[in-house]
Design an enzyme around this catalytic site. Structure first.
Site, PDB file in Angstrom:
ATOM      1  N   ASP A  18      -0.629  13.108  22.725  1.00  0.00           N
ATOM      2  CA  ASP A  18      -1.194  12.621  23.983  1.00  0.00           C
ATOM      3  C   ASP A  18      -0.038  12.045  24.790  1.00  0.00           C
ATOM      4  OD1 ASP A  18      -3.084  11.530  25.878  1.00  0.00           O
ATOM      5  OD2 ASP A  18      -2.702   9.597  24.915  1.00  0.00           O
ATOM      6  N   ASP A  65      -8.925  11.098  22.805  1.00  0.00           N
ATOM      7  CA  ASP A  65      -8.141  11.756  21.755  1.00  0.00           C
ATOM      8  C   ASP A  65      -8.902  11.831  20.430  1.00  0.00           C
ATOM      9  OD1 ASP A  65      -5.865  11.975  23.438  1.00  0.00           O
ATOM     10  OD2 ASP A  65      -5.369   9.879  23.014  1.00  0.00           O
ATOM     11  N   CYS A  83      -6.849   8.358 -19.980  1.00  0.00           N
ATOM     12  CA  CYS A  83      -6.127   9.430 -19.302  1.00  0.00           C
ATOM     13  C   CYS A  83      -6.973   9.928 -18.140  1.00  0.00           C
ATOM     14  CB  CYS A  83      -5.783  10.570 -20.262  1.00  0.00           C
ATOM     15  SG  CYS A  83      -7.209  11.523 -20.813  1.00  0.00           S
ATOM     16  N   ASP A  94      -4.033   7.833  21.277  1.00  0.00           N
ATOM     17  CA  ASP A  94      -4.429   6.418  21.286  1.00  0.00           C
ATOM     18  C   ASP A  94      -5.745   6.146  21.992  1.00  0.00           C
ATOM     19  OD1 ASP A  94      -3.572   6.936  23.934  1.00  0.00           O
ATOM     20  OD2 ASP A  94      -3.032   4.831  24.209  1.00  0.00           O
ATOM     21  N   CYS A 151     -10.669  10.807 -18.483  1.00  0.00           N
ATOM     22  CA  CYS A 151     -11.645   9.713 -18.374  1.00  0.00           C
ATOM     23  C   CYS A 151     -12.067   9.533 -16.917  1.00  0.00           C
ATOM     24  CB  CYS A 151     -11.045   8.407 -18.904  1.00  0.00           C
ATOM     25  SG  CYS A 151     -10.675   8.418 -20.658  1.00  0.00           S
TER      26      CYS A 151
END
Length: 722
Positions: free
Chosen positions: A407, A610, A13, A606, A16
């Site tokens: 941008d 940026d 579970c 891009d 753990c």
């Protein structure tokens, strides 16, 4: 720092998983350890100079878990199935003869069968419980081991007469309980396998072999043995085994795996090809540029794997609940046993069975699986769409966005100028104007010159080579064409050469006001006309922004370009606002300003400029065609560079977050309703009790239901839009 992922077996579970994280985080040299319980994966960031992979494996084993090889998933599924079949086969005879327990031979046979199940199929629960208790924690194994042991050992003592002639044996309870829990484990492993299909499909795309060319001789080798610089022959229908550059041959390559586009891309000498894409045309000879772990496919695989291992903020809520869950259930079980025994006349055996039912119906697994399985499926849906989710938390964060900053160049616009307008002087044709412009700009490397050349070639104009070519930076070009002196440049060049621009001011003024770049053309001292250029808005940009605004997200643009250009793009796309002529540090500051107002801010970009803003934003969305630093910094990468995929990412994030909330709701409701029923709350009004074995079955199916609910996320792919 180095980051590695390990497959871990033996977790029962989420407690753990938390234990492994705590155990490794305290180790010298380990910066961070995160376990994805749903995937059975451990992601560790560590300093290789202080701790190695071998030591990390030893620490995991020392905590009582196993580190598996990547190919062991199928073996685990087979093992879980076999244990279930064995325990069920041994339990059914006990169930069939439970009414004959008074017969000594039948009771003895049931004792043998129950013992076989208890100490074979049930042994894993004892092992897990012991390791958990030894480590100072409690997990699901503790609940199962206590519940099954209580039923088995009570029946064992009753069989030997320890409780007198009225002692009742119920070996079927412990045996069927183990069988049902084993069924749940098997179904859970199978369902989790389906949830991780996208990642396995990605791995299957890899080519195992390659046709290596050595001195013109073809030799088949393992693709893993290729080195940078090797020449490889790729025949029609074969997957390209590494990233490279085409040396010879012309063909079409199916790049849908990377781009999501169904149409193949034409490739020739000098073109780049990506590993795992498929050659659909004729043979290609390719020189390897990236191999093994450096290929694009390997990078994508790591991104998706990291996303599935990363913990979303909402998962911390489930982890906190789970850490207190098992101790609380143990207390409730004791309260149930004592309450019924001392406050009712039902007797010890009745009270005892209800206490066992409370132990086994409680399920921390469902809460542990709620978030990671949904994120696993969601990231797989994104992968198929060309949306790479680098961090699982990004799926939750993108769902909560209130503001998106874009941008301009390469994000909203195509990133390269095109010739949009030709305004010729009286008596001059457009064709003549473009013909002279083509000749003048043909030798320049300026982006506007390249746009001129592309448009002239598209119209089929022939090139006339100029002489006395001179390019003046910041002004333009002068040259001679068959004795004709040509000037092509901006207004400063025309002013320096005494060319009057007034005759074309009525045509050039609106073009300039629209934010377009202008190149004036003059011949022999007379103005021939003006050409206007613009970086065109991507086809889906306006629609994407409109849909984002419908989703309640404000959209602004940040650009280093001129104010007039930015204003024109903002008008065309319907942006809520913009800032122009910005330096990278100002983009970063804008993100911080909006975050300071309490807004969840996303950045889409891009370029190198940026990167700081992408890193600062709550979610950085990088355009796939952008710079490496932008893609490295972003949390989400849009492979196809399509603005509409920003909308798809938001919708996918919202669908995933909704699924997580559903999972957590049902996991909590299951326990809120199931535990009181198991504790006998409905006994006096309706005479309803829950047998421990059926409580175990309900517990097993609660985990399976959470995983299956997560898998339904695959249906959201149809609703992400085009």
């Amino acid at each position: 720092m180095k980051k590695e992922t390990f497959k871990v077996a033996g977790m029962s579970c989420v407690n753990c998983a938390a234990r492994i994280e705590r155990g490794l985080s305290d180790a010298p040299g380990v910066e961070d350890a995160s376990v994805n319980f749903a995937m059975g994966e451990l992601s560790v960031s560590f300093d290789p100079s202080r701790i190695g992979e071998k030591r990390i494996r030893e620490l995991v084993v020392g905590l009582g878990y196993q580190v598996r090889a990547d190919g062991d998933d199928r073996e685990e599924l087979r093992r879980e199935r076999n244990w279930f079949v064995f325990s069920l086969a041994a339990s059914l005879p006990i169930m069939a003869t439970m009414h004959l327990h008074g017969e000594p031979r039948v009771a003895f046979l049931n004792l043998v069968l129950a013992s076989a199940v208890q100490f074979s199929a049930g042994l894993a629960f004892y092992r897990g419980a012991w390791l958990a208790v030894k480590g100072g924690s409690a997990n699901m194994d503790v609940l199962v081991a206590l519940g099954t042991s209580a039923a088995y050992f009570y029946s064992l003592f009753a069989f030997f007469g320890a409780f007198g002639p009225h002692g009742e044996v119920f070996f079927e309870t412990s045996a069927m309980l183990i069988a049902f829990i084993r069924l749940g484990k098997y179904l859970e492993a199978r369902a989790r396998g389906k949830a991780g299909e996208a990642l396995r499909k990605l791995l299957k795309l890899q080519s195992d072999t390659a046709r290596l060319l050595v001195d013109g001789v073809e030799r088949e080798v393992a693709s893993g043995s290729l080195k940078v610089g090797d020449l490889v022959l790729v025949r029609p229908g074969e997957a390209i085994p590494m990233d490279g550059v085409v040396v010879s041959g012309d063909s079409s390559v199916d790049e849908s795996m990377v781009s999501g586009e169904s149409l193949p891309v034409e490739k020739g000498a000098g073109d780049e090809v990506i590993g795992a894409t498929v050659n659909r045309g004729s043979s290609l000879t390719v020189r390897a540029t990236r191999v093994g772990a450096q290929t694009r496919l390997a990078q994508i695989f790591r991104m998706v794997q990291d996303a599935q291992t990363d913990k979303a903020p909402i998962q911390r809520f489930a982890d906190r609940i789970s850490s207190y869950f098992v101790p609380a259930v143990l207390l409730l079980s004791l309260i149930t046993l004592a309450g019924w025994y001392f406050a009712s006349g039902e007797g010890f055996l009745f009270s005892f069975k209800l206490g066992i039912a409370v132990l086994v119906i409680a399920c921390p697994c469902a809460m542990g699986l709620a978030t990671p399985t949904a994120i696993m499926v969601g990231s797989g849906v994104g992968l198929n769409r060309g949306i790479l989710i680098k961090k699982g938390s990004a799926l939750e964060n993108v769902a909560r966005l209130q503001l998106l900053l874009f941008d301009k160049t390469g994000t909203i616009t195509e990133g390269a100028p095109v010739l949009t307008d030709l305004a010729a002087a009286p008596g001059v044709t457009e064709e003549l104007l473009l013909d002279r412009l083509y000749s003048a700009e043909s030798q320049s490397n300026h982006p506007l010159a390249a746009a001129c050349v592309r448009e002239a070639q598209r119209r089929g104009l022939s090139l006339k080579s100029p002489t006395d070519y001179l390019e003046r930076g910041g002004f333009g070009i002068s040259c001679n064409l068959n004795g004709e002196r040509i000037l092509a440049g901006n207004s400063r060049l025309m002013a320096a050469e005494g060319i009057d621009l007034a005759p074309l001011s009525a045509l050039s003024a609106p073009l300039s006001a629209a934010g377009k770049s202008l190149i004036y053309l003059a011949s022999q001292g007379a103005l021939l006309g003006v050409a206007a250029f613009a970086d065109p808005v991507k086809p889906g940009a306006a629609r994407a922004i409109a849909e984002l605004k419908e989703l309640g997200i404000a959209c602004f643009m940040l650009t280093g370009d001129h104010h007039a250009v930015a204003a024109a793009v903002a008008r065309e796309t319907g942006l809520d606002g913009f800032e122009a002529e910005l330096l990278p540090e100002r983009k970063l500051a804008v993100v911080k300003e909006h975050q300071g107002k309490g807004l969840k801010v996303g950045m889409v970009g891009d370029g190198i400029n940026d990167a700081p803003a992408l890193a600062q934003a709550d979610v950085g969305i990088a355009i796939g065609g952008g710079t490496d630093i932008a893609k490295e910094t972003g949390d989400i990468i849009l492979v196809k560079s399509d603005p509409l995929d920003v909308v798809a990412a938001v919708r996918l994030g919202r669908a995933t977050l909704a699924k997580v909330k559903q999972n957590l709701f049902w996991a909590l409701i299951y326990n809120v309703l199931g535990i009181p029923v198991a504790a006998g709350l409905l006994y006096y009004p309706f005479g309803i009790t829950l047998k421990p074995e059926f409580a175990g079955l309900a517990m097993a199916f609660s985990s399976v239901s959470v995983v299956l609910n997560s898998i339904t996320l695959k249906g959201v792919a149809r609703r992400l839009g085009n």
